[in-house]
Scaffold this motif. Structure first.
Motif, PDB file in Angstrom:
ATOM      1  N   UNK A 124       0.795  -1.182   0.028  1.00  0.00           N
ATOM      2  CA  UNK A 124      -0.016  -0.068  -0.010  1.00  0.00           C
ATOM      3  C   UNK A 124       0.821   1.262   0.164  1.00  0.00           C
ATOM      4  N   UNK A 125       0.295   2.359  -0.552  1.00  0.00           N
ATOM      5  CA  UNK A 125       0.895   3.480  -0.480  1.00  0.00           C
ATOM      6  C   UNK A 125       0.961   3.991   1.086  1.00  0.00           C
ATOM      7  N   UNK A 126      -0.178   3.986   1.463  1.00  0.00           N
ATOM      8  CA  UNK A 126      -0.543   4.376   2.761  1.00  0.00           C
ATOM      9  C   UNK A 126      -0.435   5.645   3.359  1.00  0.00           C
ATOM     10  N   UNK A 159      -9.048   2.777   2.790  1.00  0.00           N
ATOM     11  CA  UNK A 159      -9.392   3.263   3.964  1.00  0.00           C
ATOM     12  C   UNK A 159      -8.558   4.637   4.213  1.00  0.00           C
ATOM     13  N   UNK A 160      -7.106   4.620   4.295  1.00  0.00           N
ATOM     14  CA  UNK A 160      -6.424   5.569   4.608  1.00  0.00           C
ATOM     15  C   UNK A 160      -6.579   6.536   3.438  1.00  0.00           C
ATOM     16  N   UNK A 161      -6.793   6.239   1.959  1.00  0.00           N
ATOM     17  CA  UNK A 161      -6.861   7.327   1.150  1.00  0.00           C
ATOM     18  C   UNK A 161      -8.194   8.068   1.267  1.00  0.00           C
ATOM     19  N   UNK A 162      -9.606   7.341   1.532  1.00  0.00           N
ATOM     20  CA  UNK A 162     -10.659   7.955   1.967  1.00  0.00           C
ATOM     21  C   UNK A 162     -10.916   8.969   3.027  1.00  0.00           C
ATOM     22  N   UNK A 163      -9.452   8.691   4.017  1.00  0.00           N
ATOM     23  CA  UNK A 163      -9.691   9.621   5.222  1.00  0.00           C
ATOM     24  C   UNK A 163      -9.555  10.932   4.715  1.00  0.00           C
ATOM     25  N   UNK A 202     -18.692  -3.681   3.618  1.00  0.00           N
ATOM     26  CA  UNK A 202     -19.239  -4.168   4.902  1.00  0.00           C
ATOM     27  C   UNK A 202     -18.293  -3.830   6.157  1.00  0.00           C
ATOM     28  N   UNK A 203     -16.850  -3.924   5.692  1.00  0.00           N
ATOM     29  CA  UNK A 203     -15.934  -3.681   6.891  1.00  0.00           C
ATOM     30  C   UNK A 203     -15.299  -2.490   6.700  1.00  0.00           C
ATOM     31  N   UNK A 204     -15.552  -1.505   5.653  1.00  0.00           N
ATOM     32  CA  UNK A 204     -14.843  -0.427   5.554  1.00  0.00           C
ATOM     33  C   UNK A 204     -14.880   0.439   6.744  1.00  0.00           C
ATOM     34  N   UNK A 205     -15.944   0.790   7.136  1.00  0.00           N
ATOM     35  CA  UNK A 205     -15.976   1.850   8.398  1.00  0.00           C
ATOM     36  C   UNK A 205     -15.350   1.037   9.768  1.00  0.00           C
ATOM     37  N   UNK A 210     -10.760   1.425  13.480  1.00  0.00           N
ATOM     38  CA  UNK A 210      -9.603   0.573  13.914  1.00  0.00           C
ATOM     39  C   UNK A 210      -8.345   1.473  13.558  1.00  0.00           C
ATOM     40  N   UNK A 211      -8.337   2.066  12.331  1.00  0.00           N
ATOM     41  CA  UNK A 211      -7.198   2.693  11.972  1.00  0.00           C
ATOM     42  C   UNK A 211      -6.840   4.033  12.786  1.00  0.00           C
ATOM     43  N   UNK A 212      -8.074   4.650  13.169  1.00  0.00           N
ATOM     44  CA  UNK A 212      -7.844   5.922  13.773  1.00  0.00           C
ATOM     45  C   UNK A 212      -7.356   5.695  15.129  1.00  0.00           C
ATOM     46  N   UNK A 213      -7.680   4.719  15.629  1.00  0.00           N
ATOM     47  CA  UNK A 213      -7.088   4.226  16.938  1.00  0.00           C
ATOM     48  C   UNK A 213      -5.552   3.920  17.006  1.00  0.00           C
ATOM     49  N   UNK A 214      -5.237   3.100  15.986  1.00  0.00           N
ATOM     50  CA  UNK A 214      -3.701   2.731  15.946  1.00  0.00           C
ATOM     51  C   UNK A 214      -3.022   3.885  15.208  1.00  0.00           C
ATOM     52  N   UNK A 215      -3.368   4.734  14.551  1.00  0.00           N
ATOM     53  CA  UNK A 215      -2.719   5.862  13.895  1.00  0.00           C
ATOM     54  C   UNK A 215      -2.380   6.685  15.025  1.00  0.00           C
TER      55      UNK A 215
END
Length: 260
Positions: A124-126, A159-163, A202-205, A210-215
């Motif tokens: 991923x570019x991330x 998900x990182x991109x859509x953020x 269905x899992x995207x949100x 999870x990404x918010x918490x970990x980032x």
């Protein structure tokens, strides 16, 4: 010796890497521990025929990496917030992900960061912020700044991109051009263009949360070491992540309805 005689033009836009300059038709960037892995990836993309990334030229006498300069514009503008631009970005990201096929999915040499719990599928570019996408004629043309690239899942990179591009953020933290967009509609538009499977929609949100918490945790750890990460943290990056997570909690049902 010749390179030192050429005029160096500082390039702005990134939050983390200082000292990025343009020299003629090349970009010089300070090397990092992830530079060998990133160069291997960029050479793989070139061999795969992917046109939407810089090419590796080598290293200069100052120990900086040399990449080709990709002409175009970056950043927030009227063209970058259109539905057409979002569709173009989804198609470009899908093309990039497909082009990483066959590249080793090992964690060795990559920058650390938050991630999915599922097994890696792609590199991923991330970090596809608005500053890391080159536009030409109102459409996304190339991806730049692969410093945070790493093995991950397609959905995590989406998900990182859509953020940044939907954006999944509290309106108070969005630039004016992004403040009144229909985020749910943009999530669906991007997923339709990319071809995101129903199970991943269905899992995207859930993964976004999870990404918010970990980032948040990862950025706080990096900030403790000082440098630009510390400056970003002091500038409110952690609070923005927390507000985005809270906004997602409030609006999850309506966003989910767009996705499924």
């Amino acid at each position: 010796m010749v390179a030192t005689l050429l005029h160096e033009i500082p390039l702005q836009g990134g939050d983390v890497t200082d000292g990025v300059v343009r020299v003629g038709d090349t970009v010089r960037r300070p090397a990092s521990t992830s530079t060998p892995a990133v160069h291997a990836l960029l050479r793989h993309l070139e061999a795969a025929g992917f046109e939407g990334a810089p090419r590796v030229v080598g290293m200069d006498g100052l120990g900086r990496e040399i990449l080709t300069f990709v002409p175009g514009t970056t950043g927030l503008c009227l063209a970058s917030v259109t539905d057409e631009a979002l569709i173009g970005l989804a198609l470009l990201l899908r093309e990039y992900h497909d082009a990483t096929a066959g590249f080793p999915l090992t964690a060795e040499g990559w920058a650390g960061g938050s991630n999915d719990d599922k097994a890696p599928e792609i590199i991923g570019h991330c970090d596809l912020t608005l500053d890391n996408v080159i536009f030409r004629a109102g459409q996304p043309h190339a991806l730049i700044d692969f410093d945070l690239a790493r093995p991950t899942t397609r959905l995590f990179d989406i998900v990182t991109t859509l953020r940044h591009w939907a954006p999944i953020a509290d309106p108070v933290d969005r630039p004016p051009l992004l403040r009144n967009l229909d985020v749910g509609a943009r999530l669906r538009l991007f997923c339709d263009a990319y071809g995101v499977l129903p199970r991943d929609r269905r899992r995207l949100l859930e993964l976004a949360r999870i990404r918010f918490h970990r980032s948040y945790t990862a950025m706080r750890t990096r900030a403790a070491a000082g440098g630009n990460w510390a400056m970003m943290w002091a500038g409110g990056a952690g609070e923005r992540i927390r507000r985005a997570a809270s906004w997602l909690d409030v609006h999850e049902d309506e966003l989910h309805a767009h996705l499924v």
